[in-house]
Write a protein that holds these residues in place. Structure first.
Motif, short mmCIF file in Angstrom:
data_model
loop_
_atom_site.label_atom_id
_atom_site.label_comp_id
_atom_site.label_asym_id
_atom_site.label_seq_id
_atom_site.Cartn_x
_atom_site.Cartn_y
_atom_site.Cartn_z
N TRP A 34 0.44 -1.48 0.17
CA TRP A 34 -0.34 0.25 -0.15
C TRP A 34 0.63 1.25 -0.21
O TRP A 34 0.98 2.19 -0.31
CB TRP A 34 -1.27 -0.28 1.07
CG TRP A 34 -2.10 -0.91 0.93
CD1 TRP A 34 -3.59 -0.46 0.79
CD2 TRP A 34 -1.97 -2.54 1.07
NE1 TRP A 34 -4.27 -1.51 0.48
CE2 TRP A 34 -3.52 -2.68 0.72
CE3 TRP A 34 -1.22 -3.19 1.39
CZ2 TRP A 34 -4.33 -3.87 0.46
CZ3 TRP A 34 -1.18 -4.68 1.45
CH2 TRP A 34 -2.86 -4.68 2.19
N GLU A 35 2.05 1.25 0.52
CA GLU A 35 2.88 2.31 0.55
C GLU A 35 3.64 2.54 -0.82
O GLU A 35 4.15 3.90 -0.95
CB GLU A 35 3.46 2.05 1.64
CG GLU A 35 3.91 2.16 3.28
CD GLU A 35 4.64 1.44 4.45
OE1 GLU A 35 4.69 2.03 5.49
OE2 GLU A 35 5.52 1.00 3.95
N VAL A 36 3.84 1.54 -1.13
CA VAL A 36 4.42 1.77 -2.98
C VAL A 36 3.03 2.37 -4.03
O VAL A 36 3.50 3.36 -4.57
CB VAL A 36 4.56 0.02 -3.67
CG1 VAL A 36 4.98 0.05 -5.18
CG2 VAL A 36 5.87 -0.30 -2.47
N MET A 37 1.89 2.04 -3.67
CA MET A 37 0.54 2.07 -4.73
C MET A 37 0.69 3.68 -4.44
O MET A 37 0.46 4.44 -5.06
CB MET A 37 -0.40 1.48 -4.20
CG MET A 37 -1.68 1.67 -4.87
SD MET A 37 -3.10 0.74 -3.63
CE MET A 37 -3.72 1.33 -2.38
N GLN A 38 0.53 4.26 -2.81
CA GLN A 38 0.51 5.16 -2.22
C GLN A 38 1.78 6.18 -3.15
O GLN A 38 1.38 7.38 -3.75
CB GLN A 38 0.69 5.80 -1.12
CG GLN A 38 1.22 7.27 -0.35
CD GLN A 38 -0.45 8.07 -0.26
OE1 GLN A 38 -1.92 7.00 -0.47
NE2 GLN A 38 -0.94 8.70 0.99
N ILE A 213 -2.63 5.58 4.30
CA ILE A 213 -2.64 5.28 3.22
C ILE A 213 -3.89 6.63 2.67
O ILE A 213 -5.34 6.39 2.91
CB ILE A 213 -3.14 4.49 2.83
CG1 ILE A 213 -1.34 3.58 2.79
CG2 ILE A 213 -3.09 4.57 1.77
CD1 ILE A 213 -0.50 3.39 2.38
N THR A 214 -4.23 7.13 2.02
CA THR A 214 -5.18 8.21 1.22
C THR A 214 -5.65 7.55 -0.03
O THR A 214 -6.76 7.97 -0.81
CB THR A 214 -4.71 9.73 0.88
OG1 THR A 214 -3.11 9.78 -0.29
CG2 THR A 214 -4.35 10.13 3.03
N VAL A 215 -4.85 7.15 -1.19
CA VAL A 215 -5.43 6.66 -2.20
C VAL A 215 -6.36 5.34 -2.63
O VAL A 215 -6.11 4.63 -1.10
CB VAL A 215 -4.24 5.95 -3.27
CG1 VAL A 215 -5.05 5.02 -4.47
CG2 VAL A 215 -2.95 6.91 -3.49
N ASP A 216 -7.28 5.51 -2.93
CA ASP A 216 -8.36 4.78 -2.76
C ASP A 216 -8.42 3.58 -4.20
O ASP A 216 -8.25 4.13 -4.60
CB ASP A 216 -10.22 5.79 -3.19
CG ASP A 216 -10.53 4.85 -3.29
OD1 ASP A 216 -10.77 3.47 -2.42
OD2 ASP A 216 -12.30 5.42 -3.61
N ASP A 217 -8.17 2.33 -3.35
CA ASP A 217 -7.65 1.20 -4.52
C ASP A 217 -9.40 0.24 -4.51
O ASP A 217 -9.23 -0.70 -5.55
CB ASP A 217 -6.58 0.56 -4.48
CG ASP A 217 -6.37 -0.35 -3.27
OD1 ASP A 217 -7.69 0.75 -2.39
OD2 ASP A 217 -6.04 -0.63 -3.51
N ASP A 218 -10.42 1.17 -4.04
CA ASP A 218 -11.62 0.10 -3.95
C ASP A 218 -11.31 -1.45 -3.97
O ASP A 218 -11.60 -2.42 -4.70
CB ASP A 218 -12.13 -0.40 -5.14
CG ASP A 218 -12.95 -0.58 -5.32
OD1 ASP A 218 -14.29 -0.40 -4.39
OD2 ASP A 218 -14.06 -0.13 -6.86
N LEU A 219 -10.47 -1.19 -2.83
CA LEU A 219 -9.80 -2.51 -2.05
C LEU A 219 -9.16 -3.69 -2.99
O LEU A 219 -9.11 -5.00 -2.97
CB LEU A 219 -10.86 -3.93 -1.78
CG LEU A 219 -12.16 -2.98 -0.43
CD1 LEU A 219 -12.87 -3.88 -0.51
CD2 LEU A 219 -10.84 -2.57 0.60
N HIS A 220 -7.95 -3.44 -4.19
CA HIS A 220 -7.91 -3.96 -5.42
C HIS A 220 -6.71 -4.87 -4.85
O HIS A 220 -6.01 -5.90 -5.08
CB HIS A 220 -7.81 -2.86 -6.51
CG HIS A 220 -9.06 -2.99 -7.53
ND1 HIS A 220 -9.24 -3.10 -9.24
CD2 HIS A 220 -10.49 -2.72 -7.09
CE1 HIS A 220 -10.11 -2.67 -9.58
NE2 HIS A 220 -11.05 -3.06 -7.53
#
Length: 367
Positions: A34-38, A213-220
Motif C-alpha cells: 500500500w505504501e508503494v501504491m501511495q 494511505i489516502t489513495v482509494d484503490d477500491d480494495l484491489h
C-alpha cells in the motif's frame, strides 16, 4: 469460486494478519504494498524531469517489482537517459495508462504494444535486456500502481497458485496467451465475496489508516494481498497440485454440482410453499352441469368421490378432478376458479416432485 475454500483461507488470513503485517528487518510487512501504491500514485508524466520521476518510481517499487533478476522500472530509466527517448517513453506510458472506459480487450492490446515497443527501443542500446525488459506482469504492475481502482496487481506464480486453490473455472493463460479479462474476472470474484467477511475488511481498514494511505484503490490491493499471502504463508492447508486441465475439469464438476444443489433447494422450497391444497367449497347441495347428463344436484362428497343426482340417475365422479378436467361445471365462476387453482397446484407439485427425484439422482451420479 470455491466458496468453502475461500472461507477457510480468509479465516487464516484474519488469524495471521498481525504476523503478516509485522514491520522490521526480515519481517513480512505486507503493508508495504500500500505504501508503494501511495508513492506511485504521484507519478507525473508531464514532468520536465521525467528521468527523475522514474528514478523515484524505480526506488519506490524496488521491493514489489524489482529484484536482482528483474528490474523493469530500471529499464525505463535507462531509456530516459537518452534525450531522444524521453518523448517516446512519455507517449508510451500515456497510451498505456489512458482511460479506456473499462474495455479490457483494448487495455490488453495496449499492454502488449507497450511491452513490445519499450523492449524494441531498449535493444537499440543494449545487447542483452534480460533483467531490464518489460513483461505483461510489469506493464500490469504500472497500471495497478498508478491506476489502482481500475486494475489488479499481477504476478504469474501467485495468480496460478490462487487459481489452483479456489479451482477457478477459466484458464487465463500465460505470456502471449494471457487474458487480462479472465484474470480480472477471478479478482472481481474475490472482491465480490469480501463483503461477506467484515473481519477481513475491518483489519484492512485499520492497516490502511495506520499507514496513512489516502489513495482509494477500491480494495484491489487487498485482493492481491490475499492471493499472495495464501501462497507465501500456505493459508490453504489442503491445496492440491494439479494441471490447468485438471483444475478446469474440477471447476466444471463443482459448478455443475452447485447448480444442481441450488436448483434442488429451490424445488424443495417451492414444495414447502405448495404443501397445502387450495381450500375448496363444500359442493353438497349445489347445482352442477354435465355435458351429457345435463343439470344435477350434488348429493355427497367424500373420500375423493362425488355423487351427483341427474334425471338419468346418480352418477359418481372423481373429486375434485371432475371439475378440474371440465366434466362437471358450477354456475358459480368463483367456485370454478378455486378448482382451477387447486388443479394448477396439484400439477405443479407433481412436476416438482419429478424434478426433485431427477436432481437427487443427478447429484448421486456426479459425486
Amino acid at each position: 469460486m470455491y466458496r468453502e475454500k475461500l472461507e477457510a483461507i480468509l479465516e487464516q488470513y484474519a488469524a495471521r494478519f498481525d504476523e503478516m503485517n509485522e514491520k522490521g528487518k526480515n519481517k513480512s510487512d505486507a503493508g508495504h504494498k500500500w505504501e508503494v501504491m501511495q508513492a506511485c500514485s504521484t507519478l507525473n508524466l508531464d514532468s520536465d524531469e521525467l528521468l527523475l520521476e522514474f528514478e523515484n518510481f524505480a526506488e519506490n517499487t524496488n521491493r514489489l517489482m524489482e529484484s536482482s533478476r528483474v528490474q523493469p522500472s530500471g529499464g525505463i530509466t535507462i531509456l530516459l537517459q537518452h534525450d531522444e527517448e524521453v518523448e517516446f517513453v512519455r507517449s508510451e506510458f500515456k497510451d498505456l495508462l489512458k482511460d479506456d472506459g473499462g474495455d479490457l480487450e483494448d487495455r490488453q492490446d495496449r499492454i502488449v504494444s507497450f511491452v513490445d515497443d519499450i523492449n524494441r527501443h531498449l535493444s537499440m542500446y543494449m545487447d542483452k535486456i534480460d533483467i531490464y525488459k518489460q513483461t505483461l506482469s510489469s506493464a500490469i504492475g504500472y497500471l495497478s500502481l498508478v491506476r489502482p481502482k481500475e486494475n489488479y496487481y499481477y504476478r504469474p506464480s501467485t495468480a496460478d497458485s490462487w487459481a489452483m486453490s479456489i479451482e477457478f473455472s477459466e484458464d487465463f493463460g500465460h505470456n502471449r496467451t494471457f487474458s487480462l479479462r479472465k484474470y480480472y474476472k477471478m479478482c472481481d470474484e474475490i472482491l465480490q465475496e469480501l463483503k461477506d467477511f467484515p473481519r477481513v475488511l475491518e483489519l484492512n481498514q485499520k492497516r490502511v489508516d495506520d499507514l496513512g494511505i489516502t489513495v482509494d484503490d477500491d480494495l484491489h490491493m487487498l485482493v492481491y494481498d490475499i492471493m499472495l499471502c495464501t501462497d507465501t504463508y500456505h493459508l490453504d492447508a489442503n491445496k492440491e497440485k494439479m494441471t490447468v486441465k485438471e483444475r478446469l475439469s474440477r471447476a466444471v464438476i463443482r459448478e455443475e454440482r452447485e447448480n444442481l444443489m441450488d436448483r434442488l433447494l429451490d424445488v424443495e422450497d417451492r414444495l414447502r410453499k405448495l404443501s397445502a391444497d387450495v381450500e375448496l367449497p363444500d359442493p353438497v347441495g349445489s347445482s352442477v352441469e354435465h355435458k351429457t347428463f345435463g343439470s344435477g344436484i350434488v348429493k355427497s362428497c367424500s373420500g375423493g368421490k362425488i355423487e351427483v343426482e341427474f334425471p338419468a340417475g346418480i352418477k359418481k365422479f372423481q373429486y375434485p378432478d371432475a371439475f378440474a378436467r371440465g366434466f362437471l361445471k358450477s354456475d358459480d365462476e368463483s367456485v370454478m376458479q378455486k378448482f382451477k387453482e387447486n388443479a394448477d397446484i396439484v400439477t405443479e407439485r407433481r412436476n416438482l416432485r419429478q424434478e426433485q427425484t431427477q436432481l437427487e439422482d443427478s447429484l448421486r451420479h456426479i459425486g
